[in-house]
Design a protein around this motif. Structure first.
Motif, short mmCIF file in Angstrom:
data_model
loop_
_atom_site.label_atom_id
_atom_site.label_comp_id
_atom_site.label_asym_id
_atom_site.label_seq_id
_atom_site.Cartn_x
_atom_site.Cartn_y
_atom_site.Cartn_z
N TYR A 60 11.34 29.86 43.77
CA TYR A 60 10.37 30.76 43.17
C TYR A 60 10.23 30.45 41.68
CZ TYR A 60 10.95 33.25 47.51
OH TYR A 60 11.00 33.57 48.83
N MET A 61 9.07 30.76 41.14
CA MET A 61 8.78 30.45 39.76
C MET A 61 8.14 31.67 39.11
SD MET A 61 6.53 27.25 38.49
CE MET A 61 4.98 27.91 37.97
N VAL A 62 8.49 31.92 37.85
CA VAL A 62 7.85 32.99 37.10
C VAL A 62 6.72 32.36 36.29
CG1 VAL A 62 8.15 34.72 35.28
CG2 VAL A 62 9.96 34.36 36.96
N GLU A 63 5.48 32.78 36.62
CA GLU A 63 4.33 32.30 35.86
C GLU A 63 4.08 33.27 34.71
OE1 GLU A 63 0.90 31.84 38.28
OE2 GLU A 63 1.54 29.89 39.03
N ILE A 64 3.75 32.70 33.54
CA ILE A 64 3.53 33.51 32.34
C ILE A 64 2.08 33.34 31.92
CG2 ILE A 64 4.31 33.96 29.99
CD1 ILE A 64 6.86 32.34 30.75
N ALA A 65 1.41 34.46 31.69
CA ALA A 65 0.02 34.43 31.22
C ALA A 65 -0.05 35.25 29.92
CB ALA A 65 -0.92 35.01 32.26
N ASP A 66 -0.82 34.76 28.96
CA ASP A 66 -0.95 35.50 27.70
C ASP A 66 -2.04 36.57 27.85
OD1 ASP A 66 -3.29 34.05 27.68
OD2 ASP A 66 -2.79 32.85 25.92
N VAL A 67 -2.40 37.22 26.75
CA VAL A 67 -3.37 38.31 26.80
C VAL A 67 -4.76 37.85 27.25
CG1 VAL A 67 -2.19 39.79 25.15
CG2 VAL A 67 -3.81 38.07 24.32
N LYS A 71 -2.29 30.43 31.31
CA LYS A 71 -0.87 30.16 31.57
C LYS A 71 -0.24 29.51 30.36
CE LYS A 71 -1.37 29.56 36.52
NZ LYS A 71 -1.23 28.65 37.66
N VAL A 72 0.93 30.03 30.00
CA VAL A 72 1.67 29.50 28.86
C VAL A 72 3.12 29.30 29.26
CG1 VAL A 72 0.17 30.56 27.13
CG2 VAL A 72 2.14 31.81 27.97
N SER A 73 3.84 28.56 28.41
CA SER A 73 5.27 28.37 28.60
C SER A 73 5.96 28.80 27.31
CB SER A 73 5.56 26.90 28.91
OG SER A 73 6.93 26.71 29.09
N ILE A 74 6.94 29.66 27.44
CA ILE A 74 7.66 30.18 26.28
C ILE A 74 9.04 29.55 26.25
CG2 ILE A 74 8.53 32.25 25.15
CD1 ILE A 74 6.39 33.83 26.66
N ASP A 75 9.44 29.04 25.10
CA ASP A 75 10.78 28.46 24.96
C ASP A 75 11.84 29.52 25.19
OD1 ASP A 75 9.83 25.94 24.41
OD2 ASP A 75 9.82 26.24 22.23
N GLY A 76 12.88 29.17 25.91
CA GLY A 76 13.99 30.08 26.15
C GLY A 76 13.78 31.02 27.32
N VAL A 77 12.66 30.92 28.00
CA VAL A 77 12.40 31.79 29.15
C VAL A 77 12.61 30.97 30.42
CG1 VAL A 77 10.63 33.10 30.39
CG2 VAL A 77 10.79 33.25 27.91
N MET A 98 8.75 41.50 26.44
CA MET A 98 7.55 40.86 25.89
C MET A 98 6.30 41.48 26.50
SD MET A 98 8.77 36.92 26.06
CE MET A 98 10.37 36.83 26.84
N PRO A 99 5.86 42.63 26.01
CA PRO A 99 4.74 43.33 26.62
C PRO A 99 3.37 42.65 26.46
CG PRO A 99 5.46 44.47 24.64
CD PRO A 99 6.43 43.36 24.88
N LEU A 100 3.25 41.67 25.57
CA LEU A 100 1.96 40.99 25.37
C LEU A 100 1.70 39.91 26.42
CD1 LEU A 100 1.91 40.66 21.48
CD2 LEU A 100 0.79 42.36 22.92
N TYR A 101 2.66 39.62 27.24
CA TYR A 101 2.51 38.60 28.28
C TYR A 101 2.58 39.25 29.65
CZ TYR A 101 3.46 35.25 24.56
OH TYR A 101 3.41 34.51 23.41
N ARG A 102 1.95 38.59 30.61
CA ARG A 102 2.03 39.03 32.01
C ARG A 102 2.90 38.04 32.76
NH1 ARG A 102 -3.92 39.66 33.94
NH2 ARG A 102 -2.87 38.74 35.70
N PHE A 103 3.83 38.55 33.55
CA PHE A 103 4.74 37.72 34.32
C PHE A 103 4.54 38.02 35.80
CE2 PHE A 103 7.21 36.30 30.75
CZ PHE A 103 7.01 37.29 29.81
#
Length: 123
Positions: A60-67, A71-77, A98-103
């Motif tokens: 499984y993978m956690v996808e990160i989306a900004d506002v 799709k973005v990638s955050i260091d340390g996540v 991190m409430p500004l991103y959607r996971f």
């Protein structure tokens, strides 16, 4: 009187030689049928369970989306997980921190391929 005695003898003979053996055969057949149905149910259940297990994602993978929804990638996540429970737990923690991103959690079926269906039930 003789007629009643003859009917009673005939009835007892029929019961002992015809009805009683048929009842025992019916009981044995009923037991065999119940056993066969039980075995068939277990075999079909195992087949369906194994077929469904082959369809589950390998990881499984956690996808990160900004506002903006990109799709973005955050260091340390951490983004790759072996189990759904771990991925969902991390996604929940990231949502709180991190409430500004959607996971969202998605299944990875093979190397580099993400399952199209969203595994996560809510954002």
């Amino acid at each position: 009187m003789i007629l009643l005695s003859a009917i009673a003898v005939a009835y007892s003979w029929l019961y002992q030689n015809l009805i009683s053996p048929l009842e025992s055969v019916a009981r044995d057949f009923q037991f065999a049928a119940i056993c066969a149905i039980t075995v068939a149910f277990i075999i079909i259940s195992m087949f369906l369970m194994l077929r469904q297990a082959k369809r589950l994602p390998r990881s499984y993978m956690v996808e990160i989306a900004d506002v903006y929804g990109e799709k973005v990638s955050i260091d340390g996540v951490r983004q790759d997980f072996q189990t759904y429970e771990a991925a969902e737990s991390y996604a929940r923690m990231y949502r709180q921190n991190m409430p500004l991103y959607r996971f969202r959690v998605v299944g990875v079926t093979g190397p580099g391929t993400v399952k199209a269906r969203d595994i996560n039930r809510g954002h």
